[in-house]
Design a protein around this motif. Sequence first.
Motif, PDB file in Angstrom:
ATOM      1  N   GLN A  99       0.586  -1.558   0.120  1.00  0.00           N
ATOM      2  CA  GLN A  99      -0.482  -0.487  -0.170  1.00  0.00           C
ATOM      3  C   GLN A  99       0.761   1.024   0.108  1.00  0.00           C
ATOM      4  O   GLN A  99       0.474   2.366   0.189  1.00  0.00           O
ATOM      5  N   ARG A 100       2.022   1.207  -0.314  1.00  0.00           N
ATOM      6  CA  ARG A 100       2.843   2.103  -0.238  1.00  0.00           C
ATOM      7  C   ARG A 100       3.135   2.841   1.838  1.00  0.00           C
ATOM      8  O   ARG A 100       3.100   4.394   1.037  1.00  0.00           O
ATOM      9  N   VAL A 101       3.204   2.626   2.280  1.00  0.00           N
ATOM     10  CA  VAL A 101       3.335   3.022   3.717  1.00  0.00           C
ATOM     11  C   VAL A 101       5.023   2.060   4.474  1.00  0.00           C
ATOM     12  O   VAL A 101       4.674   0.643   4.455  1.00  0.00           O
ATOM     13  N   PHE A 102       5.910   3.187   4.267  1.00  0.00           N
ATOM     14  CA  PHE A 102       7.488   2.289   4.526  1.00  0.00           C
ATOM     15  C   PHE A 102       7.397   2.459   5.443  1.00  0.00           C
ATOM     16  O   PHE A 102       8.481   2.199   6.039  1.00  0.00           O
ATOM     17  N   THR A 103       7.108   3.100   6.800  1.00  0.00           N
ATOM     18  CA  THR A 103       7.204   3.499   7.925  1.00  0.00           C
ATOM     19  C   THR A 103       6.302   3.288   8.851  1.00  0.00           C
ATOM     20  O   THR A 103       5.429   3.512   8.852  1.00  0.00           O
ATOM     21  N   ALA A 104       6.972   3.114  10.477  1.00  0.00           N
ATOM     22  CA  ALA A 104       5.840   2.818  10.969  1.00  0.00           C
ATOM     23  C   ALA A 104       5.514   4.643  11.969  1.00  0.00           C
ATOM     24  O   ALA A 104       4.312   4.375  11.833  1.00  0.00           O
ATOM     25  N   THR A 105       6.053   5.613  11.558  1.00  0.00           N
ATOM     26  CA  THR A 105       5.691   6.564  11.935  1.00  0.00           C
ATOM     27  C   THR A 105       4.075   7.140  11.095  1.00  0.00           C
ATOM     28  O   THR A 105       3.580   7.873  11.266  1.00  0.00           O
ATOM     29  N   GLU A 106       4.452   6.913   9.579  1.00  0.00           N
ATOM     30  CA  GLU A 106       4.024   7.000   9.010  1.00  0.00           C
ATOM     31  C   GLU A 106       1.716   6.665   9.936  1.00  0.00           C
ATOM     32  O   GLU A 106       0.878   7.435   9.365  1.00  0.00           O
ATOM     33  N   LEU A 107       1.954   5.401  10.262  1.00  0.00           N
ATOM     34  CA  LEU A 107       1.125   4.995  10.469  1.00  0.00           C
ATOM     35  C   LEU A 107       0.645   4.732  11.560  1.00  0.00           C
ATOM     36  O   LEU A 107      -0.795   5.562  12.039  1.00  0.00           O
ATOM     37  N   VAL A 108       1.703   6.115  12.376  1.00  0.00           N
ATOM     38  CA  VAL A 108       0.791   6.543  14.122  1.00  0.00           C
ATOM     39  C   VAL A 108      -0.681   7.899  13.549  1.00  0.00           C
ATOM     40  O   VAL A 108      -1.626   8.022  14.507  1.00  0.00           O
ATOM     41  N   PRO A 109      -0.541   8.715  12.687  1.00  0.00           N
ATOM     42  CA  PRO A 109      -1.385   9.499  12.565  1.00  0.00           C
ATOM     43  C   PRO A 109      -2.641   8.833  11.945  1.00  0.00           C
ATOM     44  O   PRO A 109      -3.403   9.258  12.056  1.00  0.00           O
ATOM     45  N   LEU A 110      -2.450   8.073  11.350  1.00  0.00           N
ATOM     46  CA  LEU A 110      -3.460   7.381  10.626  1.00  0.00           C
ATOM     47  C   LEU A 110      -4.146   6.320  11.333  1.00  0.00           C
ATOM     48  O   LEU A 110      -5.624   6.326  11.266  1.00  0.00           O
ATOM     49  N   LEU A 111      -3.414   6.343  12.672  1.00  0.00           N
ATOM     50  CA  LEU A 111      -4.354   5.069  13.879  1.00  0.00           C
ATOM     51  C   LEU A 111      -4.726   6.188  14.472  1.00  0.00           C
ATOM     52  O   LEU A 111      -5.956   6.085  14.993  1.00  0.00           O
ATOM     53  N   ARG A 112      -4.351   6.988  15.188  1.00  0.00           N
ATOM     54  CA  ARG A 112      -4.849   7.985  15.645  1.00  0.00           C
ATOM     55  C   ARG A 112      -6.212   9.047  15.100  1.00  0.00           C
ATOM     56  O   ARG A 112      -7.258   8.462  16.088  1.00  0.00           O
ATOM     57  N   ASP A 113      -5.775   9.002  13.601  1.00  0.00           N
ATOM     58  CA  ASP A 113      -7.580   9.688  13.308  1.00  0.00           C
ATOM     59  C   ASP A 113      -8.618   8.613  13.679  1.00  0.00           C
ATOM     60  O   ASP A 113     -10.233   8.735  13.392  1.00  0.00           O
ATOM     61  N   ARG A 114      -7.972   6.547  13.902  1.00  0.00           N
ATOM     62  CA  ARG A 114      -9.633   6.222  13.958  1.00  0.00           C
ATOM     63  C   ARG A 114      -9.658   5.637  15.210  1.00  0.00           C
ATOM     64  O   ARG A 114     -10.235   4.654  16.022  1.00  0.00           O
ATOM     65  N   GLY A 115      -9.163   6.483  16.214  1.00  0.00           N
ATOM     66  CA  GLY A 115      -9.166   6.610  17.531  1.00  0.00           C
ATOM     67  C   GLY A 115      -8.236   5.626  18.085  1.00  0.00           C
ATOM     68  O   GLY A 115      -8.259   5.209  19.484  1.00  0.00           O
ATOM     69  N   ILE A 116      -7.141   5.095  17.814  1.00  0.00           N
ATOM     70  CA  ILE A 116      -6.361   4.430  18.334  1.00  0.00           C
ATOM     71  C   ILE A 116      -4.753   5.138  18.647  1.00  0.00           C
ATOM     72  O   ILE A 116      -4.102   5.862  17.760  1.00  0.00           O
ATOM     73  N   LEU A 165      -0.894   5.110  19.822  1.00  0.00           N
ATOM     74  CA  LEU A 165      -0.177   4.262  20.525  1.00  0.00           C
ATOM     75  C   LEU A 165       0.874   5.041  19.689  1.00  0.00           C
ATOM     76  O   LEU A 165       0.987   6.077  19.347  1.00  0.00           O
ATOM     77  N   SER A 166       1.747   5.133  20.830  1.00  0.00           N
ATOM     78  CA  SER A 166       3.326   5.959  21.127  1.00  0.00           C
ATOM     79  C   SER A 166       3.767   5.402  19.216  1.00  0.00           C
ATOM     80  O   SER A 166       3.332   4.150  18.780  1.00  0.00           O
ATOM     81  N   ALA A 167       5.166   5.907  19.186  1.00  0.00           N
ATOM     82  CA  ALA A 167       5.546   5.594  17.878  1.00  0.00           C
ATOM     83  C   ALA A 167       6.173   4.442  18.498  1.00  0.00           C
ATOM     84  O   ALA A 167       6.833   3.559  17.579  1.00  0.00           O
ATOM     85  N   SER A 168       6.821   4.140  19.339  1.00  0.00           N
ATOM     86  CA  SER A 168       7.848   2.960  19.773  1.00  0.00           C
ATOM     87  C   SER A 168       6.491   2.138  19.964  1.00  0.00           C
ATOM     88  O   SER A 168       6.969   0.437  19.000  1.00  0.00           O
ATOM     89  N   GLN A 169       5.972   1.990  20.045  1.00  0.00           N
ATOM     90  CA  GLN A 169       3.883   0.205  19.836  1.00  0.00           C
ATOM     91  C   GLN A 169       4.754   0.385  18.753  1.00  0.00           C
ATOM     92  O   GLN A 169       4.266  -0.424  18.581  1.00  0.00           O
ATOM     93  N   VAL A 170       3.967   1.318  17.750  1.00  0.00           N
ATOM     94  CA  VAL A 170       3.731   1.009  16.474  1.00  0.00           C
ATOM     95  C   VAL A 170       4.916   0.754  15.622  1.00  0.00           C
ATOM     96  O   VAL A 170       4.889  -0.191  15.127  1.00  0.00           O
ATOM     97  N   HIS A 171       6.430   0.912  15.919  1.00  0.00           N
ATOM     98  CA  HIS A 171       7.281   0.348  15.987  1.00  0.00           C
ATOM     99  C   HIS A 171       7.187  -0.792  15.735  1.00  0.00           C
ATOM    100  O   HIS A 171       7.815  -1.498  14.574  1.00  0.00           O
ATOM    101  N   ARG A 172       6.982  -1.325  16.972  1.00  0.00           N
ATOM    102  CA  ARG A 172       6.886  -3.038  17.358  1.00  0.00           C
ATOM    103  C   ARG A 172       6.298  -4.087  16.404  1.00  0.00           C
ATOM    104  O   ARG A 172       6.253  -4.642  16.316  1.00  0.00           O
ATOM    105  N   LEU A 173       4.505  -3.178  16.348  1.00  0.00           N
ATOM    106  CA  LEU A 173       4.526  -4.008  15.370  1.00  0.00           C
ATOM    107  C   LEU A 173       5.221  -4.218  14.399  1.00  0.00           C
ATOM    108  O   LEU A 173       4.545  -5.332  13.835  1.00  0.00           O
ATOM    109  N   VAL A 174       5.166  -3.429  14.126  1.00  0.00           N
ATOM    110  CA  VAL A 174       5.210  -2.915  12.007  1.00  0.00           C
ATOM    111  C   VAL A 174       6.870  -3.993  12.239  1.00  0.00           C
ATOM    112  O   VAL A 174       7.176  -4.960  11.189  1.00  0.00           O
ATOM    113  N   SER A 175       7.736  -3.828  13.290  1.00  0.00           N
ATOM    114  CA  SER A 175       8.902  -4.732  13.023  1.00  0.00           C
ATOM    115  C   SER A 175       9.463  -5.814  13.519  1.00  0.00           C
ATOM    116  O   SER A 175       9.888  -7.628  13.677  1.00  0.00           O
ATOM    117  N   GLY A 176       7.728  -6.464  14.455  1.00  0.00           N
ATOM    118  CA  GLY A 176       8.021  -7.948  15.253  1.00  0.00           C
ATOM    119  C   GLY A 176       7.108  -8.288  14.670  1.00  0.00           C
ATOM    120  O   GLY A 176       5.878  -7.973  14.360  1.00  0.00           O
TER     121      GLY A 176
END
Length: 111
Positions: free
Chosen positions: A19-36, A38-49
């Motif tokens: 979907q052309r989303v390449f970094t975890a930091t790109e997900l943080v505001p998208l998740l926030r828009d949906r009421g989630i 999560l800190s940048a480090s939490q999203v990074h752990r979701l993406v990398s682990g």
Amino acid sequence: MTKRKVGYIWRLRDIMAAQRVFTATELVPLLRDRGIELSASQVHRLVSGTPERLSLQVMAALCDILGCTPADLVTATAENAGVRKTAGGDLPAPAGVAKLRPRAARILPDA
């Protein structure tokens, strides 16, 4: 009955790249828009682990962001578990083994 070893493959990074989303930091505001929230480090752990636990709210938000289904994010695996052999196996004990018991030690006083 054969024991089964079950697991899963977390494919978030693959789906993000498609979907052309390449970094975890790109997900943080998208998740926030949906009421989630999560800190940048939490999203990074979701993406990398591979998460052991994940709320359904987060799963639903990720699916909405990435235009996928939970089945796209998680691929279940199952295989037959290897049968562990015991030291004795299924063979009967050799004759006379029951007689091989240790004898109690005697402690003699110094002379």
